[in-house]
Design a protein around this motif. Structure first.
Motif, PDB file in Angstrom:
ATOM      1  N   LEU A 218       0.854  -1.190   0.000  1.00 25.05           N
ATOM      2  CA  LEU A 218       0.000   0.000   0.000  1.00 25.05           C
ATOM      3  C   LEU A 218       0.887   1.237   0.000  1.00 25.05           C
ATOM      4  O   LEU A 218       1.732   1.414   0.882  1.00 25.05           O
ATOM      5  CB  LEU A 218      -0.901   0.001   1.232  1.00 25.05           C
ATOM      6  CG  LEU A 218      -1.778   1.244   1.436  1.00 25.05           C
ATOM      7  CD1 LEU A 218      -2.781   1.409   0.304  1.00 25.05           C
ATOM      8  CD2 LEU A 218      -2.492   1.177   2.789  1.00 25.05           C
ATOM      9  N   ARG A 219       0.688   2.107  -0.982  1.00 23.78           N
ATOM     10  CA  ARG A 219       1.483   3.326  -1.094  1.00 23.78           C
ATOM     11  C   ARG A 219       0.560   4.532  -0.971  1.00 23.78           C
ATOM     12  O   ARG A 219      -0.229   4.828  -1.877  1.00 23.78           O
ATOM     13  CB  ARG A 219       2.222   3.361  -2.433  1.00 23.78           C
ATOM     14  CG  ARG A 219       3.216   2.212  -2.615  1.00 23.78           C
ATOM     15  CD  ARG A 219       4.027   2.365  -3.878  1.00 23.78           C
ATOM     16  NE  ARG A 219       4.980   1.280  -4.044  1.00 23.78           N
ATOM     17  CZ  ARG A 219       5.863   1.186  -5.032  1.00 23.78           C
ATOM     18  NH1 ARG A 219       5.918   2.137  -5.961  1.00 23.78           N
ATOM     19  NH2 ARG A 219       6.683   0.169  -5.103  1.00 23.78           N
ATOM     20  N   LEU A 220       0.665   5.229   0.121  1.00 27.93           N
ATOM     21  CA  LEU A 220      -0.100   6.455   0.334  1.00 27.93           C
ATOM     22  C   LEU A 220       0.772   7.619  -0.120  1.00 27.93           C
ATOM     23  O   LEU A 220       1.816   7.898   0.454  1.00 27.93           O
ATOM     24  CB  LEU A 220      -0.475   6.589   1.811  1.00 27.93           C
ATOM     25  CG  LEU A 220      -1.357   5.453   2.369  1.00 27.93           C
ATOM     26  CD1 LEU A 220      -1.552   5.614   3.871  1.00 27.93           C
ATOM     27  CD2 LEU A 220      -2.693   5.409   1.650  1.00 27.93           C
ATOM     28  N   GLU A 221       0.329   8.298  -1.177  1.00 22.82           N
ATOM     29  CA  GLU A 221       1.173   9.261  -1.868  1.00 22.82           C
ATOM     30  C   GLU A 221       1.017  10.698  -1.382  1.00 22.82           C
ATOM     31  O   GLU A 221       1.618  11.607  -1.940  1.00 22.82           O
ATOM     32  CB  GLU A 221       0.911   9.185  -3.377  1.00 22.82           C
ATOM     33  CG  GLU A 221       1.219   7.827  -3.995  1.00 22.82           C
ATOM     34  CD  GLU A 221       2.707   7.514  -4.043  1.00 22.82           C
ATOM     35  OE1 GLU A 221       3.524   8.424  -3.756  1.00 22.82           O
ATOM     36  OE2 GLU A 221       3.053   6.360  -4.370  1.00 22.82           O
ATOM     37  N   GLY A 222       0.187  10.917  -0.361  1.00 27.92           N
ATOM     38  CA  GLY A 222       0.113  12.232   0.249  1.00 27.92           C
ATOM     39  C   GLY A 222      -0.970  13.132  -0.306  1.00 27.92           C
ATOM     40  O   GLY A 222      -1.575  12.857  -1.344  1.00 27.92           O
ATOM     41  N   SER A 223      -1.197  14.233   0.388  1.00 32.99           N
ATOM     42  CA  SER A 223      -2.297  15.134   0.055  1.00 32.99           C
ATOM     43  C   SER A 223      -2.043  15.947  -1.207  1.00 32.99           C
ATOM     44  O   SER A 223      -2.968  16.566  -1.744  1.00 32.99           O
ATOM     45  CB  SER A 223      -2.565  16.090   1.224  1.00 32.99           C
ATOM     46  OG  SER A 223      -1.402  16.841   1.524  1.00 32.99           O
ATOM     47  N   HIS A 224      -0.808  15.940  -1.714  1.00 32.21           N
ATOM     48  CA  HIS A 224      -0.527  16.692  -2.951  1.00 32.21           C
ATOM     49  C   HIS A 224      -0.913  15.894  -4.190  1.00 32.21           C
ATOM     50  O   HIS A 224      -0.843  16.423  -5.304  1.00 32.21           O
ATOM     51  CB  HIS A 224       0.954  17.064  -3.016  1.00 32.21           C
ATOM     52  CG  HIS A 224       1.883  15.899  -3.107  1.00 32.21           C
ATOM     53  ND1 HIS A 224       2.056  14.997  -2.079  1.00 32.21           N
ATOM     54  CD2 HIS A 224       2.682  15.464  -4.129  1.00 32.21           C
ATOM     55  CE1 HIS A 224       2.924  14.070  -2.439  1.00 32.21           C
ATOM     56  NE2 HIS A 224       3.312  14.330  -3.677  1.00 32.21           N
ATOM     57  N   ARG A 225      -1.332  14.640  -4.009  1.00 39.92           N
ATOM     58  CA  ARG A 225      -1.748  13.818  -5.131  1.00 39.92           C
ATOM     59  C   ARG A 225      -3.271  13.829  -5.239  1.00 39.92           C
ATOM     60  O   ARG A 225      -3.978  13.425  -4.317  1.00 39.92           O
ATOM     61  CB  ARG A 225      -1.290  12.372  -4.937  1.00 39.92           C
ATOM     62  CG  ARG A 225       0.208  12.203  -4.864  1.00 39.92           C
ATOM     63  CD  ARG A 225       0.847  12.374  -6.223  1.00 39.92           C
ATOM     64  NE  ARG A 225       2.248  11.984  -6.174  1.00 39.92           N
ATOM     65  CZ  ARG A 225       3.122  12.223  -7.122  1.00 39.92           C
ATOM     66  NH1 ARG A 225       2.736  12.861  -8.223  1.00 39.92           N
ATOM     67  NH2 ARG A 225       4.366  11.827  -7.022  1.00 39.92           N
ATOM     68  N   ASP A 226      -3.767  14.297  -6.381  1.00 44.13           N
ATOM     69  CA  ASP A 226      -5.202  14.358  -6.616  1.00 44.13           C
ATOM     70  C   ASP A 226      -5.645  13.158  -7.459  1.00 44.13           C
ATOM     71  O   ASP A 226      -4.837  12.398  -7.976  1.00 44.13           O
ATOM     72  CB  ASP A 226      -5.575  15.659  -7.339  1.00 44.13           C
ATOM     73  CG  ASP A 226      -5.207  16.896  -6.543  1.00 44.13           C
ATOM     74  OD1 ASP A 226      -4.939  16.771  -5.326  1.00 44.13           O
ATOM     75  OD2 ASP A 226      -5.174  17.984  -7.143  1.00 44.13           O
ATOM     76  N   HIS A 227      -6.955  13.048  -7.623  1.00 47.83           N
ATOM     77  CA  HIS A 227      -7.542  11.980  -8.421  1.00 47.83           C
ATOM     78  C   HIS A 227      -7.560  12.431  -9.875  1.00 47.83           C
ATOM     79  O   HIS A 227      -8.600  12.815 -10.417  1.00 47.83           O
ATOM     80  CB  HIS A 227      -8.972  11.703  -7.910  1.00 47.83           C
ATOM     81  CG  HIS A 227      -9.573  10.432  -8.401  1.00 47.83           C
ATOM     82  ND1 HIS A 227      -9.439   9.242  -7.744  1.00 47.83           N
ATOM     83  CD2 HIS A 227     -10.325  10.157  -9.495  1.00 47.83           C
ATOM     84  CE1 HIS A 227     -10.084   8.285  -8.392  1.00 47.83           C
ATOM     85  NE2 HIS A 227     -10.637   8.823  -9.467  1.00 47.83           N
ATOM     86  N   ASP A 228      -6.392  12.410 -10.518  1.00 47.82           N
ATOM     87  CA  ASP A 228      -6.347  12.893 -11.896  1.00 47.82           C
ATOM     88  C   ASP A 228      -5.193  12.260 -12.667  1.00 47.82           C
ATOM     89  O   ASP A 228      -4.319  11.595 -12.113  1.00 47.82           O
ATOM     90  CB  ASP A 228      -6.273  14.428 -11.955  1.00 47.82           C
ATOM     91  CG  ASP A 228      -5.015  15.006 -11.311  1.00 47.82           C
ATOM     92  OD1 ASP A 228      -3.971  14.333 -11.326  1.00 47.82           O
ATOM     93  OD2 ASP A 228      -5.074  16.139 -10.815  1.00 47.82           O
ATOM     94  N   TRP A 229      -5.237  12.481 -13.974  1.00 47.00           N
ATOM     95  CA  TRP A 229      -4.296  11.838 -14.873  1.00 47.00           C
ATOM     96  C   TRP A 229      -2.857  12.255 -14.621  1.00 47.00           C
ATOM     97  O   TRP A 229      -1.931  11.463 -14.864  1.00 47.00           O
ATOM     98  CB  TRP A 229      -4.672  12.150 -16.315  1.00 47.00           C
ATOM     99  CG  TRP A 229      -5.905  11.436 -16.765  1.00 47.00           C
ATOM    100  CD1 TRP A 229      -7.184  11.917 -16.768  1.00 47.00           C
ATOM    101  CD2 TRP A 229      -5.992  10.096 -17.268  1.00 47.00           C
ATOM    102  NE1 TRP A 229      -8.056  10.968 -17.239  1.00 47.00           N
ATOM    103  CE2 TRP A 229      -7.355   9.840 -17.556  1.00 47.00           C
ATOM    104  CE3 TRP A 229      -5.053   9.094 -17.511  1.00 47.00           C
ATOM    105  CZ2 TRP A 229      -7.795   8.626 -18.075  1.00 47.00           C
ATOM    106  CZ3 TRP A 229      -5.484   7.882 -18.026  1.00 47.00           C
ATOM    107  CH2 TRP A 229      -6.841   7.659 -18.298  1.00 47.00           C
ATOM    108  N   SER A 230      -2.626  13.479 -14.191  1.00 44.75           N
ATOM    109  CA  SER A 230      -1.244  13.921 -13.982  1.00 44.75           C
ATOM    110  C   SER A 230      -0.553  13.058 -12.920  1.00 44.75           C
ATOM    111  O   SER A 230       0.626  12.707 -13.063  1.00 44.75           O
ATOM    112  CB  SER A 230      -1.205  15.402 -13.584  1.00 44.75           C
ATOM    113  OG  SER A 230      -1.911  15.625 -12.366  1.00 44.75           O
TER     114      SER A 230
END
Length: 244
Positions: A218-230
């Motif tokens: 499980l990799r939690l990528e932090g609050s700077h990662r949004d639900h989007d293609w980028s």
């Protein structure tokens, strides 16, 4: 970059089957569209370009199919029982038609593809591995949406729940050959914690996998990662580098 596509009539689906491949050599990766979209969505949103380095190096060949079953659940144009029948046929289509065609294209009759996807594509990827662990070697879920019921109209959790990764896992009893096979596979669940992300769904699935003693990173990528293609364009190549 080499690209080839195929289309054929199948009794399992209401529309012609379509499969596309980018690349010439390497580990096959079956990439599902995000929300019931078509087989070339991942190219239009530049995910194939983001994977270009791995493809050109011959590390991976990427395949994609139409997301017909997820599309039916979301559109609610069929009654729940109709969506369920289509989902059953779609799962069978993956196992009985797509995997053999990938193996034929790779000229390797026993090769085991990786399945991957983002958002609702992650639902399809994880469900495929949990249902058919004898055919797929690994699964990658990005920003996974693993509970379809809140995203559908007039469809109960019970109707759609029968096809979730969690339900497939629950059906695997201790000592079952499928569970032993699944314990030998690799699973990566990555999710951001920014807008529109649902990290609780990835955490819950990772916890369930752990209780079944199925390896899961499980990799939690932090609050700077949004639900989007980028985010997915940046993360998927890194994840695949670890397992391909």
């Amino acid at each position: 970059m080499q690209k080839e596509s195929w289309s054929w009539a199948t009794r399992r689906l209401p529309d012609p089957a379509r499969l596309v491949r980018w690349g010439h050599f390497g580990t096959p990766v079956l990439l599902f569209p995000t929300a019931g979209a078509d087989f070339e969505e991942v190219e239009r949103f530049q995910l194939i370009a983001a994977l270009g380095g791995l493809i050109e190096q011959g590390r991976i060949k990427v395949y994609s199919v139409d997301g017909l079953a997820v599309r039916a659940w979301l559109a609610s144009t069929l009654p729940p029982e109709g969506c369920a029948r289509l989902q059953d046929r779609y799962d069978e289509f993956l196992s009985e038609e797509i995997v053999p065609r990938i193996r034929q294209d790779c000229q390797a009759e026993r090769i085991e593809p990786i399945v991957a996807g983002a958002s609702l594509g992650a639902f399809s990827a994880l469900a495929a591995l949990c249902k058919y662990p004898q055919q797929f070697r690994a699964s990658v879920g990005l920003s996974g949406v693993y509970d379809l019921a809140p995203r559908t109209t007039g469809v109960s959790s019970e109707s759609v729940g029968a096809f979730t990764p969690a339900r497939h896992l629950a059906a695997l009893s201790e000592g079952a050959a499928a569970l032993r096979q699944l314990r030998g596979r690799q699973i990566i669940l990555g999710t951001g914690e920014g807008p529109y992300e649902t990290p609780a769904e990835s955490r819950a699935l990772a916890s369930l996998l752990q209780t079944k003693q199925v390896p899961c990173h499980l990799r939690l990528e932090g609050s700077h990662r949004d639900h989007d293609w980028s985010a997915w364009r940046e993360l998927l190549p890194a994840y695949l580098r670890d397992i391909a």
